[in-house]
Design a protein around this motif. Sequence first.
Motif, PDB file in Angstrom:
ATOM      1  N   ARG A 210       0.680   9.172   0.382  1.00  0.00           N
ATOM      2  CA  ARG A 210       0.452   8.058   1.300  1.00  0.00           C
ATOM      3  C   ARG A 210       0.268   8.547   2.730  1.00  0.00           C
ATOM      4  O   ARG A 210      -0.575   8.024   3.480  1.00  0.00           O
ATOM      5  CB  ARG A 210       1.638   7.094   1.225  1.00  0.00           C
ATOM      6  CG  ARG A 210       1.480   5.840   2.071  1.00  0.00           C
ATOM      7  CD  ARG A 210       0.253   5.062   1.667  1.00  0.00           C
ATOM      8  NE  ARG A 210       0.119   3.835   2.440  1.00  0.00           N
ATOM      9  CZ  ARG A 210      -0.999   3.123   2.509  1.00  0.00           C
ATOM     10  NH1 ARG A 210      -2.093   3.527   1.846  1.00  0.00           N
ATOM     11  NH2 ARG A 210      -1.038   2.022   3.237  1.00  0.00           N
ATOM     12  N   SER A 247       4.881   5.606   4.713  1.00  0.00           N
ATOM     13  CA  SER A 247       4.898   6.561   3.601  1.00  0.00           C
ATOM     14  C   SER A 247       6.209   6.481   2.838  1.00  0.00           C
ATOM     15  O   SER A 247       6.243   6.562   1.606  1.00  0.00           O
ATOM     16  CB  SER A 247       4.683   7.985   4.130  1.00  0.00           C
ATOM     17  OG  SER A 247       3.458   8.086   4.821  1.00  0.00           O
ATOM     18  N   ALA A 250       6.218   3.528   0.526  1.00  0.00           N
ATOM     19  CA  ALA A 250       5.413   3.809  -0.664  1.00  0.00           C
ATOM     20  C   ALA A 250       6.187   4.671  -1.655  1.00  0.00           C
ATOM     21  O   ALA A 250       6.132   4.460  -2.876  1.00  0.00           O
ATOM     22  CB  ALA A 250       4.104   4.496  -0.270  1.00  0.00           C
TER      23      ALA A 250
END
Length: 598
Positions: A210, A247, A250
């Motif tokens: 990500r 990130s 994710a």
Amino acid sequence: MAVVNHVLFYPEAGGAGPQQYLDGYKNLKEWVHSSLDLYKSELERILYPVFVHCYLDLVERGYNEHAARLLKEYRIDHEEQHGTEVKQLAGISQAAHVANDALAVMFRRHKFNVRLSAYAWELLLSFLHSSQTLLLLGLINERLGVTLVPGAPEQDDGSPDFGADAVTLTGESSQREMTINEREVRWGALKGSVELKAAKAVNNAAVEARARVLEREEDAKTFDGPGDALAELGPKKKSKKEIMHASKRAGDEAAANLVGPLLRAPKVESCVPMPKLRDDEELAQIAEIRRRVRLSARAPPSCAFFTLCNTYGGLNSVAISVDGQRVAGGFADSQVRVWSNDADAARVVSDAGKVAGARPAVPYVLLTGHSAPVYGVAFSPDGEHLLSGGADCSVRLWSMELQTCLCVYTGHAYPVWDVQWSPVGHYFATASHDRTARLWATNRTTPLRVFAGHLCDVDCVTFHPNANYVATGSSDKTARLWEVQTGECARLLTGHRAALTAIAISPAGRVLVSGDALGHIMCWDLANGKRFGVLSAHAGPVWSLVFSGESSVLASGGADCAVGLWDMEGGQPGEDEGAPRGGGAGGSGAAAGGGASE
């Protein structure tokens, strides 16, 4: 004072005539059914225990004709909820049977625990005194353990399991039952488990992936206009901190999709020495877990079937290896057969069959050694070994590489009904007709622990995912959770109306499900020992139960030739997504229809 003496010396009061039992039970039943609806549902609870002991008293004292009359007139009242036991009672027709029959001995040695409101109990005592039914008063005092609960009487909610946990026969007093279920159970995830390592690996990979995507997107944000317009019209780039947070989210989502509520479960240490996995084994297991696809009611599993042909009713148990490459079956002819799902092996068998005049190749490995029917088989977590247990009272450990028996474990005095591996291997548990479950280690031929407490056969057994507990289901209609380290009972779960035939614990470790011979599946919260859901769709015994890896789907297989998929999203009681939200049973196993009552 006469009442007190009659109650205290009931066992010696053999002067009661047989007609007193019939008249006493008849009067009690008529009074209960004529009571106010507010109290009727509670007072009806004492009828079955009183019926049982009136019948056994008559048989024991030689009044066989009166016992037969009692059974004939009133058995219909109890067959719906206690059909199996009533049928067994009909076979107890001689005084010697009361002393030797397993069911009669169980009834005579242990008290029924009955839960009543205080006012319903006062009403019952008042009736027994006013009607001079001293025989039943003494019988209730001797054979029943009555627990009084404050507050209004419980009202029948129409559910099939209403009041099932209000009349129990566990061999424990009511106070002891409550004490057991007040013990702390450390139900969390095992620290350093392969599942948590796989979740961490997926989390790291998702974070890196990500972050790279977001960084490329930010690099692509450019503006070709005049510099003074960049501040107003140009795209605003994300800071490194924002990219890091996005990130991380994710990564957390990817890990949660892989192992579900296991990620949020408390982490606990192992109470017993754990075997150390080889590095290659650990990496292989992590890779297998990472390939797992998340299941849910919206994304049910695809159908994959193994068909064992020409078993002629002799197949007693089936096990599939973790990687799905092997299928083992335990047969009534004392053999264990293992089929390979490997494409190369299948091709060899197929090619051999094409050669003219060639002897057909055997499509399975035959393991011989048992001397009686095999009732339980189980593959080790690494798939390298197989356990089998049967009516010869032994358990055998087989090597899949050598295709031979490595060790024989003896200790049970009666048939072994089930065998299960620990989630980490090395340890395994067995369930037997001798009313015990036992804990073993593969490097010792004697059991490490004997779990004793059930009143009848222990029919099914499973390990808790953190390997600190063993759960058992019995024909005495109870499930128990045992501490591996001490061998003591940590949970006593009552509520089923028939023998337990299957048991499973969610990978997250908090939910235990148990299936019985009537087709009901009950869901229990191991944190407090309370039931939070009942699943009813099968028309016969539930033979098998298993959770998906992320605890979101429960699969059940029954004697009605149906497979049910139940939505257990979250797998945690007490959360909005925790209780079972529906499900069904059908040949295709579709997660639709049916229902769950909580």
